[in-house]
Design an enzyme around this catalytic site. Structure first.
Site, PDB file in Angstrom:
ATOM      1  CG  HIS A 152       5.129   1.019   3.855  1.00 53.94           C
ATOM      2  ND1 HIS A 152       5.765  -0.395   3.532  1.00 53.94           N
ATOM      3  CD2 HIS A 152       3.931   0.995   3.256  1.00 53.94           C
ATOM      4  CE1 HIS A 152       5.064  -1.087   2.780  1.00 53.94           C
ATOM      5  NE2 HIS A 152       3.965  -0.241   2.635  1.00 53.94           N
ATOM      6  CG  ASN A 194       4.579  -4.538  -0.249  1.00 50.95           C
ATOM      7  OD1 ASN A 194       5.034  -3.595   0.122  1.00 50.95           O
ATOM      8  ND2 ASN A 194       3.049  -4.744  -0.504  1.00 50.95           N
TER       9      ASN A 194
HETATM   10  C1  HEM Z   1      -4.274   1.830  -3.878  1.00 49.23           C
HETATM   11  C2  HEM Z   1      -3.091   1.359  -3.311  1.00 49.23           C
HETATM   12  C3  HEM Z   1      -1.866   2.000  -2.618  1.00 49.23           C
HETATM   13  C4  HEM Z   1      -2.145   3.221  -1.907  1.00 49.23           C
HETATM   14  C5  HEM Z   1      -3.130   4.234  -1.825  1.00 49.23           C
HETATM   15  C6  HEM Z   1      -0.654   3.358  -0.889  1.00 49.23           C
HETATM   16  C7  HEM Z   1      -0.436   4.363  -0.243  1.00 49.23           C
HETATM   17  C8  HEM Z   1       0.921   4.635   0.356  1.00 49.23           C
HETATM   18  C9  HEM Z   1       1.036   5.830   1.175  1.00 49.23           C
HETATM   19  C10 HEM Z   1       0.184   6.926   1.387  1.00 49.23           C
HETATM   20  C11 HEM Z   1       2.404   5.531   1.576  1.00 49.23           C
HETATM   21  C12 HEM Z   1       3.227   6.348   2.349  1.00 49.23           C
HETATM   22  C13 HEM Z   1       4.031   7.299   1.478  1.00 49.23           C
HETATM   23  C14 HEM Z   1       4.805   8.228   2.266  1.00 49.23           C
HETATM   24  O1  HEM Z   1       4.391   8.969   3.376  1.00 49.23           O
HETATM   25  O2  HEM Z   1       5.913   8.605   1.917  1.00 49.23           O
HETATM   26  C15 HEM Z   1       3.020   4.145   1.052  1.00 49.23           C
HETATM   27  C16 HEM Z   1       4.107   3.621   1.068  1.00 49.23           C
HETATM   28  C17 HEM Z   1       4.384   2.585   0.569  1.00 49.23           C
HETATM   29  N1  HEM Z   1       3.733   1.631  -0.125  1.00 49.23           N
HETATM   30 FE1  HEM Z   1       2.222   1.718  -0.620  1.00 49.23          FE
HETATM   31  N2  HEM Z   1       0.093   2.046  -1.246  1.00 49.23           N
HETATM   32  C18 HEM Z   1      -0.743   1.280  -2.111  1.00 49.23           C
HETATM   33  C19 HEM Z   1      -0.238   0.273  -2.808  1.00 49.23           C
HETATM   34  C20 HEM Z   1       0.928  -0.271  -2.674  1.00 49.23           C
HETATM   35  C21 HEM Z   1       1.475  -1.478  -3.189  1.00 49.23           C
HETATM   36  C22 HEM Z   1       0.657  -2.392  -4.258  1.00 49.23           C
HETATM   37  C23 HEM Z   1       2.694  -1.668  -2.756  1.00 49.23           C
HETATM   38  C24 HEM Z   1       3.774  -2.732  -3.225  1.00 49.23           C
HETATM   39  C25 HEM Z   1       3.976  -3.330  -4.417  1.00 49.23           C
HETATM   40  C26 HEM Z   1       3.118  -0.651  -1.970  1.00 49.23           C
HETATM   41  C27 HEM Z   1       4.327  -0.444  -1.204  1.00 49.23           C
HETATM   42  C28 HEM Z   1       4.678   0.629  -0.757  1.00 49.23           C
HETATM   43  C29 HEM Z   1       5.865   0.885  -0.050  1.00 49.23           C
HETATM   44  C30 HEM Z   1       7.314  -0.024  -0.181  1.00 49.23           C
HETATM   45  C31 HEM Z   1       5.926   1.930   0.642  1.00 49.23           C
HETATM   46  C32 HEM Z   1       7.010   2.505   1.608  1.00 49.23           C
HETATM   47  C33 HEM Z   1       8.013   3.541   0.666  1.00 49.23           C
HETATM   48  C34 HEM Z   1       9.114   4.107   1.654  1.00 49.23           C
HETATM   49  O3  HEM Z   1       9.991   3.430   1.905  1.00 49.23           O
HETATM   50  O4  HEM Z   1       9.118   5.303   1.853  1.00 49.23           O
HETATM   51  N3  HEM Z   1       2.024   0.039  -1.650  1.00 49.23           N
HETATM   52  N4  HEM Z   1       1.886   3.899   0.496  1.00 49.23           N
END
Ligand code: HEM
Length: 294
Positions: A14, A87
């Protein structure tokens, strides 16, 4: 030192995003199910910040690769910050959190060529999803028109995970969130997407910024699906599985509020790039389920 610190490492997923300030207005009192302050009372207003992103591409890539859009919301409630990371598709690619690093390594550029930069058109992506059958459902969404939206004002948001709402008597109810654009969900066709991507890689961030700047505020209907805890095993599938949707014909969608984006950021780096969403940021009235991914 100031000059050097004009850069911070980009998000590992992201990385490319655009943000806006807004308001959540509750339109239905949900205090029977949750004591979360933002969902109680009619017309209660809670300020928010939202960041919409692509998943795979680098921070400097185009706005319009074929990709899922991230849609994260931070509610600034009187009980503290409440973050929902969503998402624009309702299911996730894996059921088990420990597979996440492998999936992300598979979807990111190959180690030797650093290709592809933003799309999932690489062998390692296909190797991963063909060996992890639970990915099939999300791959269908990824390969659908949802992954090439016309505008970020025209995408749905889904929190995907199942959470628990807790009321003032301590009773829990399972909840899934989604928010639907009042403009409707619209997509481009593939040829047009390719042209727009080349002509104007910033088309979608400009579209969102300009709409808000002109007072043409995008609005989403904010909805929930609720399921009493006793009904967890009444379905022929695991309702806590994030690769499955809750069929709306059995668990109807209830509109509980509206989310309006009404203010652009003054400083992209300070507000959009440095905002941090953490699904662990919850407030009283919100709890976690045994969804294994959560
Ligand atoms: C085991 C499952 C997941 C892991 C380990 C994971 C991990 C991560 C990580 C490491 C980031 C970057 C965070 C940062 O640097 O600020 C991220 C961002 C994000 N994740 Fe996940 N994620 C997972 C599941 C999901 C799911 C299920 C969704 C949606 C429902 C999701 C939506 C997002 C979104 C929208 C961002 C961006 C947030 C922003 O705009 O700063 N993730 N995720």
């Amino acid at each position: 030192m100031h000059f050097y610190h004009e850069r911070i490492p980009e998000r590992i997923v992201h990385a490319r995003g655009v943000g806006a300030h807004g308001i959540f207005k509750s339109t239905k009192d949900m205090s029977e199910y949750t004591k979360a302050c933002l969902f109680s009372g009619h017309n209660k207003q809670t300020p928010l910040f939202s960041r919409i992103s692509t998943v795979a591409g680098f921070r400097g890539y185009t706005d319009t690769p074929r990709d899922v859009r991230g849609f994260a919301i931070k509610f600034y409630t009187e009980d503290g910050n409440y973050d929902i990371a969503g998402n624009n598709v309702p299911v996730f690619i894996i059921q088990d959190a420990i597979k996440f690093p492998d999936f992300v390594h598979a979807v990111k550029p190959e180690p030797d060529t650093e290709v592809p930069q933003a799309q999932s058109a690489n062998d390692t992506f296909w190797d991963f999803v063909t060996r992890n059958q639970e990915s099939a459902h999300m791959v269908m969404w990824q390969m659908s028109d949802r992954a090439i939206p016309l505008s970020l004002r025209m995408i749905d948001g889904f929190a995907v995970h199942t959470f628990r709402w807790i009321n003032k008597n301590g009773k829990a109810t399972f909840v899934r969130y989604q928010w639907n654009p009042q403009l409707g969900v619209h997509s481009r066709v593939w040829d047009e997407t390719l042209k727009v991507s080349g002509n104007d890689p910033d088309s979608q961030r400009k579209d969102l910024y300009e709409a808000i700047d002109e007072g043409n505020y995008p609005v989403w209907d904010f909805c929930v699906q609720l399921l009493p805890e006793e009904k967890e095993h009444d379905f022929p599938f695991d309702i806590l599985d994030p690769t499955k949707v809750w069929p709306e014909e059995y668990i109807p969608k209830i509109k509980i509020g509206e989310m309006i984006f009404n203010r652009n950021v003054d400083n992209y780096f300070a507000e959009t790039e440095q905002v941090a969403f953490n699904p662990g940021n919850v407030i009283p009235g919100i709890d976690f389920s045994n969804d294994p991914l959560l």
